[in-house]
Design a protein around this motif. Structure first.
Motif, PDB file in Angstrom:
ATOM      1  N   TYR A   1     -30.183 -29.164 -12.777  1.00 19.12           N
ATOM      2  CA  TYR A   1     -29.445 -29.134 -11.512  1.00 19.12           C
ATOM      3  C   TYR A   1     -28.095 -29.804 -11.661  1.00 19.12           C
TER       4      TYR A   1
ATOM      5  N   ILE B   1     -29.450 -24.829 -11.747  1.00 20.00           N
ATOM      6  CA  ILE B   1     -29.012 -24.524 -10.386  1.00 20.00           C
ATOM      7  C   ILE B   1     -27.733 -25.294 -10.086  1.00 20.00           C
TER       8      ILE B   1
ATOM      9  N   GLY C   1     -25.194 -26.082  -6.893  1.00 19.18           N
ATOM     10  CA  GLY C   1     -24.983 -25.948  -5.456  1.00 19.18           C
ATOM     11  C   GLY C   1     -25.367 -27.226  -4.744  1.00 19.18           C
TER      12      GLY C   1
ATOM     13  N   GLY D   1     -18.788 -25.734  -4.972  1.00 19.20           N
ATOM     14  CA  GLY D   1     -19.496 -24.949  -5.972  1.00 19.20           C
ATOM     15  C   GLY D   1     -18.546 -24.179  -6.864  1.00 19.20           C
TER      16      GLY D   1
ATOM     17  N   GLY E   1     -22.640 -30.049  -3.578  1.00 13.56           N
ATOM     18  CA  GLY E   1     -22.720 -29.946  -2.123  1.00 13.56           C
ATOM     19  C   GLY E   1     -21.893 -31.004  -1.433  1.00 13.56           C
TER      20      GLY E   1
ATOM     21  N   THR F   1     -28.808 -25.011  -1.299  1.00 10.87           N
ATOM     22  CA  THR F   1     -28.964 -24.052  -2.398  1.00 10.87           C
ATOM     23  C   THR F   1     -30.211 -24.350  -3.214  1.00 10.87           C
TER      24      THR F   1
ATOM     25  N   ASN G   1     -23.984 -21.297  -6.289  1.00 14.12           N
ATOM     26  CA  ASN G   1     -23.465 -20.953  -4.967  1.00 14.12           C
ATOM     27  C   ASN G   1     -22.022 -21.450  -4.891  1.00 14.12           C
TER      28      ASN G   1
ATOM     29  N   SER H   1     -20.938 -23.515  -1.715  1.00 14.89           N
ATOM     30  CA  SER H   1     -21.569 -24.777  -1.323  1.00 14.89           C
ATOM     31  C   SER H   1     -20.539 -25.895  -1.257  1.00 14.89           C
TER      32      SER H   1
ATOM     33  N   GLU I   1     -30.145 -16.095  -2.854  1.00 13.43           N
ATOM     34  CA  GLU I   1     -30.807 -16.870  -3.904  1.00 13.43           C
ATOM     35  C   GLU I   1     -32.129 -16.237  -4.352  1.00 13.43           C
TER      36      GLU I   1
ATOM     37  N   VAL J   1     -33.718 -22.086  -3.747  1.00 15.52           N
ATOM     38  CA  VAL J   1     -34.167 -21.664  -5.073  1.00 15.52           C
ATOM     39  C   VAL J   1     -35.587 -22.155  -5.339  1.00 15.52           C
TER      40      VAL J   1
ATOM     41  N   THR K   1     -24.064 -16.400  -6.093  1.00 16.94           N
ATOM     42  CA  THR K   1     -24.324 -15.808  -4.782  1.00 16.94           C
ATOM     43  C   THR K   1     -23.018 -15.324  -4.163  1.00 16.94           C
TER      44      THR K   1
END
Length: 309
Positions: free
Chosen positions: A86, A64, A66, A16, A90, A70, A8, A11, A45, A74, A39
């Motif tokens: 991850y 992932i 974000g 992001g 953010g 986010t 994202n 974010s 998402e 997900v 995105t």
């Protein structure tokens, strides 16, 4: 192996996008194969998760990128047995903080490459009107009003740009403490693991009620310092409406994470809860605002997930 990056860019007020600016050249320099799914609008998402799951092969890895919102969106689309990496990007990064994940994009990516799979527990919630999963917190009343107000705040946007996102929550808390009205609720829990729920709490003067799987809320505030997403326990923190002076006097304790030692705070630890409200109230779930209707019973339990770091 191909790394499927679900990112994202918006974010964290653009964090992001800045994360991708650091990460993608690193991947290309080291000839690491990846596919980027970014995105372009809110709520995308779900469709991107479906595309990735349809395309990725055995041995490929989802990562992932974000903020808390986010990764929460997900997770709501991922099968329970789908492990993921991850990279935090953010403004609050409470979930990353709870697992002590690096905020450095390269370090976070290398941790995801490690193939060290860890089991965590997230919250599963359901009612007539709400159904899904929460990584961080489910808050009703003051908690939700704070998030709702903070998300709309122009001050938040400015402070995010100054890398002071946590301060926006503190300022919002001070405002909402003055204006928020109490609400009526009852809380039950499954005492014998055969779906027989017994009431453990009832009040007509509830002010703050937060269910959490780890210590943090609002960019680092320790709402329940000993909570952990490494076990099945859900922590409930509840505070009734009191005189404004008394409430303000407790704010330093909240910021220090020592408020649960005070008798005005109710703290319950269970593996499941059921809550019923007399009136409709806003509910924040991982920073997203919903509403719980009057007399609609909200059930909260846990489910195991897998994260790579």
């Amino acid at each position: 192996m191909t790394y499927y990056l679900l990112a994202n860019p918006n974010s964290g007020a653009g964090k992001g996008a800045r994360t991708l600016e650091i990460l993608l050249p690193y991947l290309e320099k080291n000839t690491i194969e990846y596919k980027l799914f970014a995105t372009e609008k809110m709520g995308q998402e779900a469709s991107l998760v479906k595309q990735i799951l349809d395309e990725k092969k055995r041995g490929d890895q989802l990562i992932i990128i974000g903020g808390d919102g986010t990764i929460s969106l997900v997770i709501n689309e991922l099968p329970a047995d789908e492990a993921f990496g991850y990279i935090p990007a953010g403004s609050g990064n409470d979930f990353a903080r709870s697992l002590k994940l690096s905020l450095n994009p390269i370090e976070a990516f290398e941790a995801a490459r490690s193939q060290n799979i860890h089991e965590i527990y997230i919250m599963r919630y359901r009612s007539r009107g709400l159904n899904g999963y929460a990584l961080n917190n489910i808050g009703i009343g003051l908690d939700a009003t704070i998030v709702k107000s903070a998300n709309k705040s122009k001050v938040k946007t400015l402070l995010n740009k100054l890398k002071l996102g946590s301060l926006s929550y503190i300022l919002t808390v001070l405002h909402v403490l003055i204006t928020k009205k109490p609400f009526s609720m009852s809380v039950s829990t499954d005492q014998d693991s055969v779906s027989k729920f017994d009431e453990i709490m009832r009040t007509d003067n509830a002010f703050l009620m937060t269910f959490t799987k780890h210590p943090y809320f609002g960019g680092g505030v320790k709402i329940s310092p000993k909570a952990s997403n490494l076990n099945q326990e859900i922590h409930l923190v509840e505070y009734d409406k009191h005189h404004l002076v008394r409430t303000f006097s407790l704010v330093p304790r909240v910021l220090k994470g020592t408020h649960l030692e005070h008798p005005l705070f109710m703290h319950k630890i269970k593996t499941n809860f059921a809550v019923v409200l007399k009136e409709e109230e806003p509910v924040q779930i991982d920073g997203e605002i919903y509403h719980l209707s009057a007399n609609d019973e909200l059930f909260i339990s846990t489910e195991k997930r897998k994260i790579i770091y």
